[in-house]
Design a protein around this motif. Structure first.
Motif, PDB file in Angstrom:
ATOM      1  N   UNK A 222       0.812  -0.951   0.042  1.00 59.47           N
ATOM      2  CA  UNK A 222      -0.112  -0.004  -0.026  1.00 59.47           C
ATOM      3  C   UNK A 222       0.983   1.096   0.116  1.00 59.47           C
ATOM      4  N   UNK A 223       1.707   1.222   0.814  1.00 61.50           N
ATOM      5  CA  UNK A 223       2.494   2.509   1.261  1.00 61.50           C
ATOM      6  C   UNK A 223       3.457   2.721  -0.051  1.00 61.50           C
ATOM      7  N   UNK A 376     -12.489   2.727   7.407  1.00 60.14           N
ATOM      8  CA  UNK A 376     -12.441   4.100   7.043  1.00 60.14           C
ATOM      9  C   UNK A 376     -13.160   4.449   5.785  1.00 60.14           C
ATOM     10  N   UNK A 387     -15.709  13.078   9.773  1.00 63.41           N
ATOM     11  CA  UNK A 387     -16.288  14.150  10.389  1.00 63.41           C
ATOM     12  C   UNK A 387     -17.380  14.736  10.206  1.00 63.41           C
ATOM     13  N   UNK A 470      -4.382   5.228  15.724  1.00 65.60           N
ATOM     14  CA  UNK A 470      -3.609   6.166  14.882  1.00 65.60           C
ATOM     15  C   UNK A 470      -4.415   6.549  13.760  1.00 65.60           C
ATOM     16  N   UNK A 473      -8.503   7.919  14.894  1.00 68.46           N
ATOM     17  CA  UNK A 473      -8.556   8.834  16.087  1.00 68.46           C
ATOM     18  C   UNK A 473      -9.118  10.311  15.738  1.00 68.46           C
ATOM     19  N   UNK A 475      -9.258  14.411  15.661  1.00 68.46           N
ATOM     20  CA  UNK A 475      -7.959  15.176  15.713  1.00 68.46           C
ATOM     21  C   UNK A 475      -7.858  15.780  17.083  1.00 68.46           C
ATOM     22  N   UNK A 483       0.760   8.031  21.173  1.00 78.73           N
ATOM     23  CA  UNK A 483       1.921   8.982  21.706  1.00 78.73           C
ATOM     24  C   UNK A 483       3.344   7.841  21.562  1.00 78.73           C
ATOM     25  N   UNK A 486       4.309   7.836  17.895  1.00 80.05           N
ATOM     26  CA  UNK A 486       4.982   9.115  17.145  1.00 80.05           C
ATOM     27  C   UNK A 486       6.388   9.103  17.639  1.00 80.05           C
ATOM     28  N   UNK A 487       6.874   8.534  18.625  1.00 80.82           N
ATOM     29  CA  UNK A 487       8.319   8.657  18.750  1.00 80.82           C
ATOM     30  C   UNK A 487       8.917   7.434  18.518  1.00 80.82           C
TER      31      UNK A 487
ATOM     32  N   UNK B  31      -8.103  23.182   8.728  1.00 79.43           N
ATOM     33  CA  UNK B  31      -7.802  21.641   8.982  1.00 79.43           C
ATOM     34  C   UNK B  31      -6.845  21.140   8.012  1.00 79.43           C
ATOM     35  N   UNK B  37       5.090  14.168  12.327  1.00 81.45           N
ATOM     36  CA  UNK B  37       4.739  13.512  13.450  1.00 81.45           C
ATOM     37  C   UNK B  37       4.226  14.792  14.517  1.00 81.45           C
ATOM     38  N   UNK B  38       3.205  14.591  15.382  1.00 78.47           N
ATOM     39  CA  UNK B  38       2.734  15.428  15.877  1.00 78.47           C
ATOM     40  C   UNK B  38       3.900  16.244  16.783  1.00 78.47           C
ATOM     41  N   UNK B  39       4.910  15.622  17.664  1.00 77.01           N
ATOM     42  CA  UNK B  39       5.446  16.518  18.468  1.00 77.01           C
ATOM     43  C   UNK B  39       6.481  17.532  17.765  1.00 77.01           C
ATOM     44  N   UNK B  40       6.709  17.291  16.404  1.00 75.06           N
ATOM     45  CA  UNK B  40       7.371  18.334  15.616  1.00 75.06           C
ATOM     46  C   UNK B  40       6.425  19.224  15.016  1.00 75.06           C
ATOM     47  N   UNK B  42       3.432  20.278  15.864  1.00 71.54           N
ATOM     48  CA  UNK B  42       2.340  21.024  16.634  1.00 71.54           C
ATOM     49  C   UNK B  42       2.930  22.417  17.060  1.00 71.54           C
ATOM     50  N   UNK B  57      -6.773  22.797  13.103  1.00 72.45           N
ATOM     51  CA  UNK B  57      -7.063  21.304  13.560  1.00 72.45           C
ATOM     52  C   UNK B  57      -5.993  20.401  12.714  1.00 72.45           C
ATOM     53  N   UNK B  58      -5.805  19.418  13.187  1.00 79.34           N
ATOM     54  CA  UNK B  58      -4.671  18.419  12.390  1.00 79.34           C
ATOM     55  C   UNK B  58      -4.762  17.144  12.692  1.00 79.34           C
ATOM     56  N   UNK B  59      -4.803  16.222  11.561  1.00 81.90           N
ATOM     57  CA  UNK B  59      -4.382  14.703  11.771  1.00 81.90           C
ATOM     58  C   UNK B  59      -3.140  14.484  11.168  1.00 81.90           C
ATOM     59  N   UNK B  60      -2.403  13.477  12.019  1.00 82.94           N
ATOM     60  CA  UNK B  60      -1.267  13.078  11.789  1.00 82.94           C
ATOM     61  C   UNK B  60      -1.055  11.811  11.602  1.00 82.94           C
ATOM     62  N   UNK B  61      -0.782  11.345  10.334  1.00 83.09           N
ATOM     63  CA  UNK B  61      -0.909   9.946   9.902  1.00 83.09           C
ATOM     64  C   UNK B  61      -0.030   9.768   8.811  1.00 83.09           C
ATOM     65  N   UNK B  62       0.263   8.379   8.339  1.00 85.66           N
ATOM     66  CA  UNK B  62       1.065   8.153   7.108  1.00 85.66           C
ATOM     67  C   UNK B  62       0.468   8.761   5.817  1.00 85.66           C
ATOM     68  N   UNK B  64       0.188   7.867   2.724  1.00 81.47           N
ATOM     69  CA  UNK B  64      -1.089   7.137   1.919  1.00 81.47           C
ATOM     70  C   UNK B  64      -2.159   7.147   2.619  1.00 81.47           C
ATOM     71  N   UNK B  65      -2.381   7.084   4.175  1.00 81.29           N
ATOM     72  CA  UNK B  65      -3.391   6.881   4.753  1.00 81.29           C
ATOM     73  C   UNK B  65      -4.108   8.275   4.497  1.00 81.29           C
ATOM     74  N   UNK B  69      -7.546   8.732   2.382  1.00 83.67           N
ATOM     75  CA  UNK B  69      -8.887   9.482   3.082  1.00 83.67           C
ATOM     76  C   UNK B  69      -9.400  10.583   2.335  1.00 83.67           C
TER      77      UNK B  69
END
Lengths: 520, 343
Positions: A222-223, A376, A387, A470, A473, A475, A483, A486-487, B31, B37-40, B42, B57-62, B64-65, B69
């Motif tokens: 997929x990716x 999804x 949403x 992930x 969820x 936003x 969490x 993400x790390x 949006x 990644x969120x920590x970087x 945000x 507002x944001x969504x963080x994911x790969x 391709x996902x 979407x």
């Protein structure tokens, strides 16, 4: 009639993501599938197969002696181990994985120390990013399923059964085989089923150790190969394997109810071990506990300290609250569904609730990413967006997790129903009670324990779940596992240590409770 | 009793009607779908909110996902901006028609042309190089020259690579395909695999640590991972940076492979103007500097200063290949890596 709707409700919902996948799969994927078949499919199939077999075997080898010793033998430390050995259930495989890489990989402290002080040992130190490590890490985090259920199974064998066997002239070992094995087998099979399903659906652990399985192949198709179509085809193939495993295991659980007839209040007297035996038992259980629980927790704590405990800020409490709420809510949803299916099976007496249940348990073998993308896309087709209305994202996530872990909750509930004595209910009916009154007054109190177990198991799984959460969820809303992801996805283990410790702490509470309960 | 009911009912009516009666103002909300990644990411969004009052507002994911979407949501998507950490996914999004083109002199003045989509559907916001790192106790910099050279047998059992599942390696191999063609690239990558010192790594950080520990003499990683490693742990790392393909004729001297974190405006966004404003803000020197220093990347706006740690790595010639080519060749790159057993 409403019963039928009730029964098919949960099962039908699982059709949504599968239908979406099937639809993708029917679209032509061009040469991608051929390319996969030529290059990666064979190794991936082989890896998935041997990983399942090895993790199943290793979990059994670790869990069964441990369960046997803590159930039937007496030695110093037995009481502690009997509940402590359930605790590793709170440590997800992906956390064991990154801790192992951190500690045992070439640049980690153990090999570095060895190179300085014992170069000969260092030279022969096994590689960590390997198939073997993946088996060990997965087994250490999954064996508690077999351990807990095997102990339940052993506990269901009353002393009278033993005595009966001994009175027939059987030796100790032979009577154990003749009496305990048939009674415990369905429990052990259930535990192994959980281990196998978790292994088949695992992505986090195998990715850390660089083992290519079906889940990583689906992800990569997929990716990287940019083909959701071919990824869906792989997913359906994977689903077929899960179905095969499920039906093979089901055969082992069919004839198992007679065991309860031997159940008694009295448990057989424990065998006191001699000095040598005690020492061996203690050493084995202590090593198991150290590797499965102490080592990951200690290393995470060490990283936290290295990071000057920066991860422990207020937001961590919020994420913990979110994890807690999500786990509890999913637990309730699953129990409602499981009770509906199991009672329908009992009251309607037909076989279709059973097949609906078997179908609905498929979600457990589906990797979170696969179930996630199917759901999804299906939900977006239905509502236009995740949403479209307030709370929809939370609802989708709850639905996704409930489908994913339905089997975990359904199994205990169903076996609780199976243990209900028909004669007791018949007695109540003959006294003029209606069907539902009988259920409420007689059966429901007996189901309480298994329902609570179901809730707890689902809760623990949701706390640990990563990819699906992930993906679905809402936003600005995060859980502990998100969490951690993400790390760790960036290799930042030090930063991941605080939320990872919180995941373990949160999952430990119900695990500890479950371990204690078995100890009584 | 009836009074209470009436009061409640009127309150309800007012609360429903009142917002609708208000004049439509510019929306104070964006949006963003992002693969950062969120920590970087945000802190950057928070800085924008602080500067402009616009909520994000944001969504963080790969990547391709998020693309899947956006496809599924179609015109109903709530997303205004799409941001990824790799140009391949930006290209995929344009192929699927998910990004609309926009024009802004501010952006064009801020970001050099090679880092913008020729059809103005996305721009780069910060740059990272995927370059060679080496352990100075094991290798001298004179021995190194190019990515191609890493397939030489002299590096046998010395090279370390991250897994080919990662998009950064896919883009790097895609750039080789662009410059060297399929066949030659396959030979080069086959040589890399032959030279591996150990199994591929799950991430760049553990690869860099392995170079430091001496397990690998050389490896390929993104610059910002090195920046983070050094910033977080200020000890003497036994790792040095090397810029490959700096000299030589044609492809030999094409420059070091670079990639961008970038973004574009979602085609069916209802707040396109606001979305472009965000990009304009993000391309100005001040924001660029903040972006780059937080993540140890290279700012794209030449007016922005590099972080001191990044500046210490020195200047280098970057590969001028149009970035979208990495997306075009990605699929081929992955298949090629499958064929030579680069896991």
């Amino acid at each position: 009639m409403p019963f039928r709707a009730l029964v098919w409700g949960p099962a039908f919902l699982l059709l949504l993501p599968i239908a979406a996948l099937a639809l993708f799969a029917t679209r032509a994927s061009g040469e991608i599938f051929d390319h996969l078949a030529e290059t990666v499919l064979a190794p991936v199939l082989w890896n998935t197969l041997r990983l399942s077999v090895c993790v199943g075997l290793a979990s059994g080898v670790l869990a069964l002696p441990a369960a046997w010793l803590t159930s039937y033998a007496d030695f110093p430390g037995r009481r502690f181990f009997s509940w402590a050995l359930a605790l590793p259930l709170a440590v997800p495989g992906y956390i064991v994985g990154f801790v192992w890489i951190g500690v045992f990989d070439y640049a980690g402290p153990v090999p570095t120390w060895l190179r300085e002080h014992a170069p000969l040992v260092a030279e022969h130190f096994p590689r960590v990013r390997s198939f073997g490590s993946a088996v060990v890490a997965l087994s250490l985090s999954l064996y508690p399923y077999v351990y807990i259920l095997a102990r339940n199974g052993f506990g269901s064998v009353g002393a009278s059964a033993f005595e009966a066997a001994r009175s027939l002239g059987y030796g100790r070992a032979r009577s154990a085989l003749a009496v305990v094995w048939p009674a415990a087998r369905p429990w052990i099979a259930s535990g192994l089923a959980l281990v196998l399903f978790e292994t088949l659906a695992d992505f986090g652990t195998v990715a850390v150790f660089n083992v290519d399985t079906f889940t990583t192949a689906i992800y990569r198709t997929w990716y990287s190969l940019q083909s959701l179509e071919a990824a869906s085809q792989l997913s359906l193939l994977h689903l077929a394997i899960v179905l095969l495993v499920a039906s093979a295991l089901n055969r082992h659980r069919g004839r198992s109810r007679h065991a309860d007839r031997f159940a008694g209040r009295r448990t057989p007297a424990r065998v006191r071990l001699g000095a040598k035996g005690s020492w061996l038992a203690f050493a084995f259980l202590a090593t198991l506990f150290a590797f499965a629980f102490l080592l990951p927790v200690a290393q995470l704590f060490y990283w936290c300290r290295e990071n000057e405990f920066r991860g422990f800020e207020f937001s961590l409490a919020r994420h913990l609250g979110n994890s807690l709420a999500l786990g509890a809510a999913t637990g309730l949803v699953v129990i409602a569904g499981a009770l509906a299916l199991a009672s329908a099976r009992r009251f309607l007496g037909s076989s279709f609730p059973e097949s609906a249940a078997r179908f609905a348990t498929l979600g457990y073998g589906m990797p979170g990413t696969v179930l996630g993308v199917g759901l999804m896309v299906a939900l977006t087709w239905c509502f236009g967006s995740l949403y479209a209305w307030p709370g929809q994202a939370v609802g989708s996530l709850l639905l996704g997790l409930s489908l994913r872990f339905f089997a975990v909750g359904y199994k205990p509930v169903a076996s609780g129903f199976a243990r209900l004595s028909p004669s007791l209910a018949e007695a109540a009916r003959s006294l003029g009670r209606g069907r539902f009154a009988t259920f409420a007054r007689v059966d429901a109190p007996l189901l309480r324990a298994s329902t609570i177990s179901a809730f707890v198991l689902v809760f623990i799984d949701v706390i640990k779940e990563m990819p699906l959460t992930v993906m679905l969820k809402p936003w600005g809303w995060e859980t502990l596992a998100v969490r951690v992801h993400q790390f760790t996805s960036e290799g930042q283990w030090v930063e991941a240590s605080a939320p990872a410790l919180a995941v373990i702490a949160l999952a430990c509470v119900p695990t500890w409770w479950m371990g204690r309960k078995g100890e009584a | 009793m009836p009074f209470k009911t009436l009061a409640l009912a009127s309150l309800l009516v007012v609360s429903i009607v009142a917002p609708a009666a208000e004049k439509p103002v510019t929306p104070q909300k964006l949006v963003i779908y992002t693969s950062s990644k969120e920590p970087f990411i945000k802190p950057i969004f928070e800085a924008y909110t602080k500067a402009t009052g616009v909520q994000i507002d944001f969504v963080s994911d790969g990547g391709p996902v998020l693309i899947e979407r956006l496809k599924a949501e179609g015109p109903k998507t709530p997303a205004d901006l799409f941001m990824t950490v790799d140009v391949g996914n930006l290209w995929l999004a344009t192929e699927a028609g998910l990004l609309g083109s926009f024009k802004s002199p501010t952006i064009e003045a801020g970001i050099p042309a090679p880092f913008r989509d020729p059809q103005n559907r996305w721009i780069g916001l910060s740059m990272r190089a995927r370059t060679i790192f080496y352990n100075p106790s094991l290798v001298k910099s004179e021995e190194l020259s190019s990515y191609e050279n890493l397939s030489d047998a002299k590096w046998s059992k010395k090279l370390c690579l991250r897994t080919s599942k990662n998009v950064y390696n896919q883009s790097l191999v895609a750039s080789l395909i662009e410059h060297r063609g399929d066949k030659k690239t396959e030979e080069i990558v086959k040589g890399w695999v032959k030279n591996l010192a150990t199994d591929v790594f799950p991430d760049d950080t553990s690869l860099l640590k392995a170079i430091d520990a001496g397990q690998c003499a050389i490896g390929i990683a993104n610059t910002y991972y090195f920046g983070r490693l050094v910033a977080e742990n200020k000890r003497n790392w036994n790792i040095k940076i090397f810029w490959p393909n700096q000299s030589g004729a044609q492809a030999d001297g094409r420059g070091t492979h670079v990639n961008v974190m970038g973004g574009g405006v979602v085609a069916s966004s209802k707040h396109k103007e606001q979305a472009v404003k965000f990009l304009e803000w993000a391309t100005q020197a001040e924001a660029q500097q903040m972006f780059a220093s937080k993540s140890y990347e290279f700012p794209l706006n030449p007016a922005a200063k590099k972080d001191a740690l990044v500046a210490a790595w020195g200047d280098f010639k970057a590969d001028a290949m149009p970035l979208f080519k990495a997306g075009v060749h990605q699929k081929n790159a992955v298949k090629l890596m499958d064929r030579v057993g680069f896991r």
